[in-house]
Design a protein around this motif. Structure first.
Motif, short mmCIF file in Angstrom:
data_model
loop_
_atom_site.label_atom_id
_atom_site.label_comp_id
_atom_site.label_asym_id
_atom_site.label_seq_id
_atom_site.Cartn_x
_atom_site.Cartn_y
_atom_site.Cartn_z
N MET A 55 98.19 -41.40 63.17
CA MET A 55 98.47 -41.95 61.84
C MET A 55 99.74 -42.81 61.87
SD MET A 55 98.24 -39.80 58.35
CE MET A 55 97.70 -40.60 56.88
N GLU A 56 99.93 -43.51 62.96
CA GLU A 56 101.15 -44.28 63.15
C GLU A 56 101.11 -45.60 62.39
OE1 GLU A 56 101.68 -44.65 67.30
OE2 GLU A 56 101.93 -42.50 67.64
N ASN A 57 99.94 -46.16 62.14
CA ASN A 57 99.82 -47.42 61.44
C ASN A 57 99.61 -47.17 59.95
OD1 ASN A 57 99.28 -49.94 60.45
ND2 ASN A 57 97.60 -50.40 61.87
N PRO A 58 100.61 -47.48 59.09
CA PRO A 58 100.45 -47.19 57.66
C PRO A 58 99.41 -48.06 56.98
CG PRO A 58 102.47 -48.44 58.07
CD PRO A 58 101.92 -48.06 59.41
N GLU A 59 98.92 -49.11 57.66
CA GLU A 59 97.87 -49.94 57.07
C GLU A 59 96.49 -49.31 57.20
OE1 GLU A 59 98.34 -52.80 55.33
OE2 GLU A 59 100.44 -52.20 55.52
N VAL A 60 96.39 -48.26 58.00
CA VAL A 60 95.12 -47.57 58.21
C VAL A 60 95.09 -46.29 57.39
CG1 VAL A 60 93.66 -46.39 59.89
CG2 VAL A 60 94.80 -48.54 60.51
N VAL A 61 94.05 -46.14 56.59
CA VAL A 61 93.85 -44.93 55.78
C VAL A 61 93.05 -43.93 56.61
CG1 VAL A 61 92.79 -43.98 53.70
CG2 VAL A 61 93.96 -46.20 53.62
N THR A 62 93.57 -42.73 56.75
CA THR A 62 92.88 -41.69 57.52
C THR A 62 92.03 -40.85 56.57
OG1 THR A 62 94.68 -41.59 59.12
CG2 THR A 62 93.14 -39.75 59.09
N VAL A 63 90.75 -40.78 56.85
CA VAL A 63 89.81 -40.04 56.00
C VAL A 63 89.42 -38.76 56.74
CG1 VAL A 63 87.70 -40.18 54.64
CG2 VAL A 63 88.94 -42.27 55.20
N VAL A 64 89.76 -37.64 56.15
CA VAL A 64 89.58 -36.35 56.81
C VAL A 64 88.47 -35.57 56.10
CG1 VAL A 64 90.68 -34.17 57.44
CG2 VAL A 64 92.00 -36.30 57.49
N GLY A 65 87.44 -35.24 56.84
CA GLY A 65 86.39 -34.39 56.29
C GLY A 65 86.84 -32.94 56.28
N ILE A 66 86.60 -32.25 55.17
CA ILE A 66 86.99 -30.86 55.03
C ILE A 66 85.86 -30.09 54.37
CG2 ILE A 66 88.14 -31.21 52.80
CD1 ILE A 66 90.29 -29.19 53.78
N GLY A 67 85.60 -28.90 54.86
CA GLY A 67 84.54 -28.07 54.30
C GLY A 67 85.09 -26.98 53.42
N ALA A 68 84.19 -26.13 52.94
CA ALA A 68 84.60 -25.04 52.06
C ALA A 68 85.48 -24.03 52.79
CB ALA A 68 83.37 -24.33 51.49
N GLY A 69 85.44 -24.05 54.13
CA GLY A 69 86.29 -23.14 54.91
C GLY A 69 87.75 -23.53 54.90
N GLY A 70 88.03 -24.77 54.48
CA GLY A 70 89.40 -25.20 54.28
C GLY A 70 90.16 -25.50 55.55
N TRP A 71 91.47 -25.30 55.47
CA TRP A 71 92.42 -25.68 56.52
C TRP A 71 92.09 -25.05 57.87
CZ3 TRP A 71 96.13 -29.19 57.14
CH2 TRP A 71 97.08 -29.02 58.16
N SER A 72 91.76 -23.80 57.88
CA SER A 72 91.56 -23.09 59.16
C SER A 72 90.37 -23.63 59.94
CB SER A 72 91.38 -21.59 58.91
OG SER A 72 90.23 -21.34 58.11
N ASP A 73 89.44 -24.28 59.27
CA ASP A 73 88.26 -24.83 59.96
C ASP A 73 88.49 -26.24 60.48
OD1 ASP A 73 86.85 -22.55 59.57
OD2 ASP A 73 85.43 -23.36 58.11
N LEU A 74 89.61 -26.86 60.15
CA LEU A 74 89.87 -28.23 60.59
C LEU A 74 90.28 -28.26 62.06
CD1 LEU A 74 91.89 -29.75 57.59
CD2 LEU A 74 89.47 -30.06 58.14
N SER A 75 89.96 -29.35 62.72
CA SER A 75 90.41 -29.55 64.10
C SER A 75 91.90 -29.81 64.11
CB SER A 75 89.68 -30.75 64.72
OG SER A 75 90.11 -31.96 64.08
N GLY A 76 92.50 -29.66 65.29
CA GLY A 76 93.92 -29.94 65.42
C GLY A 76 94.26 -31.37 65.06
N THR A 77 93.36 -32.30 65.41
CA THR A 77 93.59 -33.71 65.08
C THR A 77 93.65 -33.92 63.58
OG1 THR A 77 92.44 -34.39 67.10
CG2 THR A 77 92.70 -36.05 65.37
N SER A 78 92.73 -33.30 62.86
CA SER A 78 92.72 -33.44 61.40
C SER A 78 93.95 -32.80 60.77
CB SER A 78 91.44 -32.82 60.83
OG SER A 78 90.29 -33.52 61.24
N GLN A 79 94.34 -31.65 61.26
CA GLN A 79 95.53 -30.98 60.72
C GLN A 79 96.78 -31.82 60.94
OE1 GLN A 79 95.71 -27.03 62.38
NE2 GLN A 79 94.07 -26.24 61.07
N ARG A 80 96.91 -32.41 62.12
CA ARG A 80 98.09 -33.22 62.40
C ARG A 80 98.11 -34.48 61.53
NH1 ARG A 80 96.83 -31.30 67.58
NH2 ARG A 80 95.60 -33.15 68.11
#
Length: 402
Positions: A1-26
């Motif tokens: 997420m180093e380029n502020p011109e790029v919007v990062t879209v993170v998919g998240i399920g009902a399991g929430g934070w704990s189900d996210l990959s390390g990349t998505s969490q970071r």
């Protein structure tokens, strides 16, 4: 997420934070602002320092301004499951361009549903009711099909059950999968005809497994009695030939001028989910009939314009194809339609009277194309025997612009 011109879209399920990959969490931890629904934002832990911005309603008109206000900052957007499957990711890609979004997907709700059910996802029909009325299901209902239906809320399962029962599929098995992947996941099942369960969680997917029932053709030429109307209907044999001449292609827009009962526009839209149509009809009663027929045959998105051509054509979006089923003898109709088509566009017109045939013959002489005369005879009882009864011959002119 180093380029502020790029919007990062993170998919998240009902399991929430704990189900996210390390990349998505970071990515979320590095954001200055995170957009999402109130429910999605509530899934983030307190350790996320980013400003949380809930989506307004309506969302799409507000998006450009919201994103412009965050220019120069690191922005993340939360999406349900796979952001590119009926999700905000597709909207952002259209708005910003694919080079300005980075998508980190999560399993979609239909992927999770197929996994729970043991269904082959490639063999099931996926239908979204999130932005469409329940009536679109009509075009997908056929014997022994499997449907995965994205719900618009807690009342969707009962609405699906009622529609299937009305169509003669009361024995269909229904499974409602709520909060898939989350701690509150719940699965309930029953049959369409016996569905009495009260509304549950609004975040659900409905799985329908259809058994025996009345089939509905997937090709042009539906039975005449599939349509309500006052008799102003292109007969099924002529309709099938006319649709073949119109040559529907995914994503194309049809004008159905003098739409009558709406059969041509309806079957154009039934040929592919991306086909669009506008019916133009001068009779108020027929306008209501077209709307009812479209809903009953699974294409409630058919737009109907009440008015008389050529005046009623003003301001309509440019068509790829035009069908003139009525009004071809009216001054200016044919010329206005030809002028409206985009280059390479197609026009098909039907005539049953000597006067309308003369108009098409003159157009053929001037513009070329193809001229066809179709005579249909149907067998019917004559006393104790069977004889042939003829319908009025139909002349069909079709032309493709250079």
């Amino acid at each position: 997420m180093e380029n502020p011109e790029v919007v990062t879209v993170v998919g998240i399920g009902a399991g929430g934070w704990s189900d996210l990959s390390g990349t998505s969490q970071r990515a979320l931890a590095a954001a200055d602002a995170v957009f999402g629904s109130s429910r999605q934002l509530g899934l983030l832990p307190d350790s996320i320092a980013a400003r949380r911005v809930p989506w307004p309603s309506p969302l799409v008109p507000a998006l450009p301004g919201l994103l412009e206000a965050e220019r120069g900052r690191r922005v993340a957007v939360l999406a349900s499951g796979d952001p590119m499957f009926h999700g905000i990711g597709s909207t952002l890609a259209r708005l910003l361009g694919p080079e300005r979004i980075a998508v980190l997907p999560h399993p979609s709700s239909v992927s999770l549903a197929a996994a729970r059910l043991g269904w082959d996802l490639a063999s099931a029909d996926v239908v979204s009711l999130v932005t469409a009325p329940t009536g679109i299901l009509h075009r997908w209902v056929n014997p022994h099909r499997r449907l995965l239906i994205l719900s618009t809320g807690a009342d969707t399962p009962a609405a699906v059950a009622a529609l299937l029962t009305e169509r003669g599929y009361g024995s269909a098995s229904l499974t409602v999968l709520e909060q898939l992947g989350g701690p509150g996941e719940r699965v309930v099942a029953g049959t369409a005809g016996g569905w009495v369960l009260p509304p549950g969680d609004p975040l659900n997917v409905v799985a329908a497994e259809l058994g025996d029932g009345p089939p509905a053709s997937c090709v042009p030429g539906l039975p005449d009695d599939a349509y309500e109307g006052d008799g102003q209907l292109t007969k099924r044999e002529v309709r099938a030939v006319t649709l073949a001449a119109l040559s529907p292609a995914p994503g194309q827009l049809l004008w159905d001028v003098g739409a009558g009962s709406g059969s041509i526009a309806i079957e154009w839209m039934r040929s592919h989910p991306a086909c669009r149509a506008i019916g133009i009809e001068s009779s108020a009663d027929r306008v209501a009939t077209i709307t009812a027929n479209a809903a009953a045959l699974g294409v409630p998105g058919l737009r109907v314009v009440h008015g008389r051509a050529p005046e009623a054509l003003d301001g309509l979006p440019q068509p790829d194809t035009i069908f003139i089923g009525g009004g071809v003898t009216r001054d200016g109709v044919l010329d206005r339609c030809l002028a409206a088509l985009r280059p390479g566009g197609r026009l098909v017109a039907n005539a049953v009277t000597v006067e309308s045939e003369a108009v098409l013959a003159a157009a053929y002489a001037k513009h070329g194309g193809e001229l066809t005369r179709l005579t249909v005879q149907r067998g019917s009882p004559v006393g104790g025997f069977t004889g042939w009864r003829s319908f009025m011959p139909v002349t069909i002119w079709s032309v493709v612009l250079p």
